[in-house]
Design a protein around this motif. Sequence first.
Motif, PDB file in Angstrom:
ATOM      1  N   GLN A 112       0.833  -1.204   0.000  1.00 28.68           N
ATOM      2  CA  GLN A 112       0.000   0.000   0.000  1.00 28.68           C
ATOM      3  C   GLN A 112       0.872   1.261   0.000  1.00 28.68           C
ATOM      4  OE1 GLN A 112      -2.486  -0.694   3.427  1.00 28.68           O
ATOM      5  NE2 GLN A 112      -4.058  -1.738   2.216  1.00 28.68           N
ATOM      6  N   GLU A 113       1.954   1.214   0.737  1.00 31.69           N
ATOM      7  CA  GLU A 113       2.884   2.342   0.783  1.00 31.69           C
ATOM      8  C   GLU A 113       3.504   2.583  -0.600  1.00 31.69           C
ATOM      9  OE1 GLU A 113       7.231   3.181   2.728  1.00 31.69           O
ATOM     10  OE2 GLU A 113       5.769   2.143   3.997  1.00 31.69           O
ATOM     11  N   LEU A 114       3.923   1.504  -1.269  1.00 31.14           N
ATOM     12  CA  LEU A 114       4.510   1.629  -2.606  1.00 31.14           C
ATOM     13  C   LEU A 114       3.495   2.173  -3.618  1.00 31.14           C
ATOM     14  CD1 LEU A 114       6.670  -1.623  -2.810  1.00 31.14           C
ATOM     15  CD2 LEU A 114       7.499   0.740  -2.718  1.00 31.14           C
ATOM     16  N   VAL A 115       2.258   1.677  -3.561  1.00 31.83           N
ATOM     17  CA  VAL A 115       1.214   2.174  -4.464  1.00 31.83           C
ATOM     18  C   VAL A 115       1.021   3.672  -4.227  1.00 31.83           C
ATOM     19  CG1 VAL A 115      -1.259   2.099  -4.983  1.00 31.83           C
ATOM     20  CG2 VAL A 115       0.041  -0.029  -4.793  1.00 31.83           C
ATOM     21  N   GLY A 116       1.007   4.091  -2.970  1.00 31.51           N
ATOM     22  CA  GLY A 116       0.883   5.521  -2.647  1.00 31.51           C
ATOM     23  C   GLY A 116       2.062   6.324  -3.180  1.00 31.51           C
ATOM     24  N   ASP A 117       3.273   5.782  -3.051  1.00 29.48           N
ATOM     25  CA  ASP A 117       4.469   6.461  -3.566  1.00 29.48           C
ATOM     26  C   ASP A 117       4.397   6.591  -5.079  1.00 29.48           C
ATOM     27  OD1 ASP A 117       5.432   6.591  -0.965  1.00 29.48           O
ATOM     28  OD2 ASP A 117       6.896   4.960  -1.240  1.00 29.48           O
ATOM     29  N   TYR A 118       4.023   5.525  -5.764  1.00 27.22           N
ATOM     30  CA  TYR A 118       3.919   5.551  -7.220  1.00 27.22           C
ATOM     31  C   TYR A 118       2.840   6.538  -7.671  1.00 27.22           C
ATOM     32  CZ  TYR A 118       6.497   1.084  -6.908  1.00 27.22           C
ATOM     33  OH  TYR A 118       7.408   0.101  -6.633  1.00 27.22           O
ATOM     34  N   ALA A 119       1.719   6.544  -6.957  1.00 31.37           N
ATOM     35  CA  ALA A 119       0.632   7.472  -7.302  1.00 31.37           C
ATOM     36  C   ALA A 119       1.094   8.921  -7.125  1.00 31.37           C
ATOM     37  CB  ALA A 119      -0.601   7.191  -6.452  1.00 31.37           C
ATOM     38  N   GLN A 120       1.884   9.181  -6.107  1.00 31.32           N
ATOM     39  CA  GLN A 120       2.420  10.526  -5.880  1.00 31.32           C
ATOM     40  C   GLN A 120       3.333  10.942  -7.034  1.00 31.32           C
ATOM     41  OE1 GLN A 120       1.663  12.724  -3.512  1.00 31.32           O
ATOM     42  NE2 GLN A 120       3.052  14.226  -4.391  1.00 31.32           N
ATOM     43  N   ILE A 121       4.189  10.022  -7.484  1.00 31.99           N
ATOM     44  CA  ILE A 121       5.059  10.305  -8.629  1.00 31.99           C
ATOM     45  C   ILE A 121       4.203  10.602  -9.864  1.00 31.99           C
ATOM     46  CG2 ILE A 121       6.759   9.303 -10.215  1.00 31.99           C
ATOM     47  CD1 ILE A 121       7.824   7.690  -7.780  1.00 31.99           C
ATOM     48  N   LEU A 122       3.158   9.805 -10.076  1.00 29.51           N
ATOM     49  CA  LEU A 122       2.279  10.016 -11.228  1.00 29.51           C
ATOM     50  C   LEU A 122       1.587  11.375 -11.173  1.00 29.51           C
ATOM     51  CD1 LEU A 122       0.789   6.434 -11.429  1.00 29.51           C
ATOM     52  CD2 LEU A 122       2.083   7.574 -13.249  1.00 29.51           C
ATOM     53  N   ASN A 123       1.217  11.816  -9.989  1.00 27.37           N
ATOM     54  CA  ASN A 123       0.560  13.117  -9.836  1.00 27.37           C
ATOM     55  C   ASN A 123       1.496  14.274 -10.144  1.00 27.37           C
ATOM     56  OD1 ASN A 123      -1.970  12.094  -9.160  1.00 27.37           O
ATOM     57  ND2 ASN A 123      -1.457  11.974  -6.991  1.00 27.37           N
ATOM     58  N   GLU A 124       2.811  14.033 -10.058  1.00 25.56           N
ATOM     59  CA  GLU A 124       3.796  15.087 -10.292  1.00 25.56           C
ATOM     60  C   GLU A 124       4.388  15.039 -11.696  1.00 25.56           C
ATOM     61  OE1 GLU A 124       6.630  14.369  -7.209  1.00 25.56           O
ATOM     62  OE2 GLU A 124       5.300  15.095  -5.633  1.00 25.56           O
ATOM     63  N   CYS A 125       4.006  14.051 -12.503  1.00 24.26           N
ATOM     64  CA  CYS A 125       4.627  13.915 -13.819  1.00 24.26           C
ATOM     65  C   CYS A 125       3.633  14.217 -14.928  1.00 24.26           C
ATOM     66  CB  CYS A 125       5.236  12.524 -13.989  1.00 24.26           C
ATOM     67  SG  CYS A 125       4.083  11.216 -14.371  1.00 24.26           S
ATOM     68  N   ASP A 126       4.172  14.425 -16.130  1.00 20.95           N
ATOM     69  CA  ASP A 126       3.304  14.690 -17.272  1.00 20.95           C
ATOM     70  C   ASP A 126       3.279  13.528 -18.259  1.00 20.95           C
ATOM     71  OD1 ASP A 126       5.924  15.136 -18.051  1.00 20.95           O
ATOM     72  OD2 ASP A 126       5.523  16.963 -19.152  1.00 20.95           O
ATOM     73  N   GLY A 127       3.958  12.457 -17.902  1.00 15.95           N
ATOM     74  CA  GLY A 127       3.957  11.265 -18.735  1.00 15.95           C
ATOM     75  C   GLY A 127       5.029  10.303 -18.293  1.00 15.95           C
ATOM     76  N   PHE A 128       5.013   9.107 -18.890  1.00 16.01           N
ATOM     77  CA  PHE A 128       6.043   8.129 -18.568  1.00 16.01           C
ATOM     78  C   PHE A 128       6.279   7.216 -19.760  1.00 16.01           C
ATOM     79  CE2 PHE A 128       2.035   6.394 -17.038  1.00 16.01           C
ATOM     80  CZ  PHE A 128       2.027   5.096 -17.542  1.00 16.01           C
ATOM     81  N   ILE A 129       7.458   6.600 -19.740  1.00 14.63           N
ATOM     82  CA  ILE A 129       7.883   5.687 -20.793  1.00 14.63           C
ATOM     83  C   ILE A 129       8.158   4.338 -20.145  1.00 14.63           C
ATOM     84  CG2 ILE A 129       9.644   5.232 -22.546  1.00 14.63           C
ATOM     85  CD1 ILE A 129      10.150   8.326 -22.502  1.00 14.63           C
ATOM     86  N   ILE A 130       7.717   3.278 -20.794  1.00 15.96           N
ATOM     87  CA  ILE A 130       7.950   1.931 -20.278  1.00 15.96           C
ATOM     88  C   ILE A 130       9.054   1.283 -21.101  1.00 15.96           C
ATOM     89  CG2 ILE A 130       6.933  -0.336 -19.878  1.00 15.96           C
ATOM     90  CD1 ILE A 130       4.276   1.112 -19.403  1.00 15.96           C
ATOM     91  N   VAL A 131      10.016   0.710 -20.386  1.00 10.98           N
ATOM     92  CA  VAL A 131      11.188   0.122 -21.019  1.00 10.98           C
ATOM     93  C   VAL A 131      11.340  -1.313 -20.540  1.00 10.98           C
ATOM     94  CG1 VAL A 131      13.674   0.373 -21.357  1.00 10.98           C
ATOM     95  CG2 VAL A 131      12.287   2.395 -20.895  1.00 10.98           C
ATOM     96  N   LYS A 132      11.423  -2.256 -21.471  1.00 12.96           N
ATOM     97  CA  LYS A 132      11.742  -3.640 -21.106  1.00 12.96           C
ATOM     98  C   LYS A 132      13.229  -3.698 -20.820  1.00 12.96           C
ATOM     99  CE  LYS A 132       8.253  -6.367 -23.399  1.00 12.96           C
ATOM    100  NZ  LYS A 132       7.831  -7.437 -22.542  1.00 12.96           N
ATOM    101  N   THR A 133      13.581  -4.272 -19.697  1.00 11.44           N
ATOM    102  CA  THR A 133      14.984  -4.333 -19.309  1.00 11.44           C
ATOM    103  C   THR A 133      15.372  -5.768 -18.992  1.00 11.44           C
ATOM    104  OG1 THR A 133      14.496  -3.968 -16.977  1.00 11.44           O
ATOM    105  CG2 THR A 133      14.913  -2.016 -18.322  1.00 11.44           C
ATOM    106  N   GLN A 134      16.655  -6.033 -19.199  1.00 14.15           N
ATOM    107  CA  GLN A 134      17.159  -7.355 -18.847  1.00 14.15           C
ATOM    108  C   GLN A 134      18.686  -7.307 -18.823  1.00 14.15           C
ATOM    109  OE1 GLN A 134      15.612 -10.495 -21.247  1.00 14.15           O
ATOM    110  NE2 GLN A 134      16.814 -12.062 -20.229  1.00 14.15           N
ATOM    111  N   GLY A 135      19.262  -7.728 -17.724  1.00 12.90           N
ATOM    112  CA  GLY A 135      20.699  -7.902 -17.645  1.00 12.90           C
ATOM    113  C   GLY A 135      21.521  -6.653 -17.417  1.00 12.90           C
ATOM    114  N   LEU A 136      20.936  -5.585 -16.869  1.00 10.40           N
ATOM    115  CA  LEU A 136      21.710  -4.387 -16.572  1.00 10.40           C
ATOM    116  C   LEU A 136      22.348  -4.501 -15.195  1.00 10.40           C
ATOM    117  CD1 LEU A 136      19.284  -1.585 -17.810  1.00 10.40           C
ATOM    118  CD2 LEU A 136      21.403  -2.295 -18.886  1.00 10.40           C
TER     119      LEU A 136
END
Length: 183
Positions: free
Chosen positions: A9-33
């Motif tokens: 629940q804390e993480l969902v709240g943190d993510y929602a807060q980030i979303l409220n402060e941003c104007d968009g996001f990009i999703i990146v598939k990652t592997q092996g970094l």
Amino acid sequence: MPISRERKQELVGDYAQILNECDGFIIVKTQGLSVSQIQGLRNTVREQNGQYLVAKNTLMRKALETANWVVPEALLVGPVAIVFGRDNMPGVSKALLKHIEDENFAEKMQVTGGVMTGDLLDAQQVDALSKLPTLDELRAQLAGLVISPAQGVVNALHQATGGVVNVLQAYLDKNEEGAEASA
């Protein structure tokens, strides 16, 4: 070790807060970094007022719903990272794609899409977004537009005063010649 319900629940709240402060996001598939590679990418994105985050897909879905964002179900599959932009999505996307190219991460990272102003973006649209001017570039262009008319006025005044000075100088030269001739 599973995450407790309270922590989720804390993480969902943190993510929602980030979303409220941003104007968009990009999703990146990652592997092996490696950790240092991820840290380098985080720094690059942060320089453009962005944020790189690895989140559990189910928790991110809940945060998106909580913040009333479009949920890109097809993009939130497998190991993904999310790059958030705050007031500078073109700059963030440009920095992300340049970093992937510069570091030869094409095998380890692939932009799959994103969301901006409520619209789902595919990878090609994110690439097109990266070609738009950044916030700083737009500010410079705007300053140029504001300064340009003022510069024209200054040039016109300079030319006008130069003309007046030339006329006065010719008048003085003529009077000096007339004074010398009568003497």
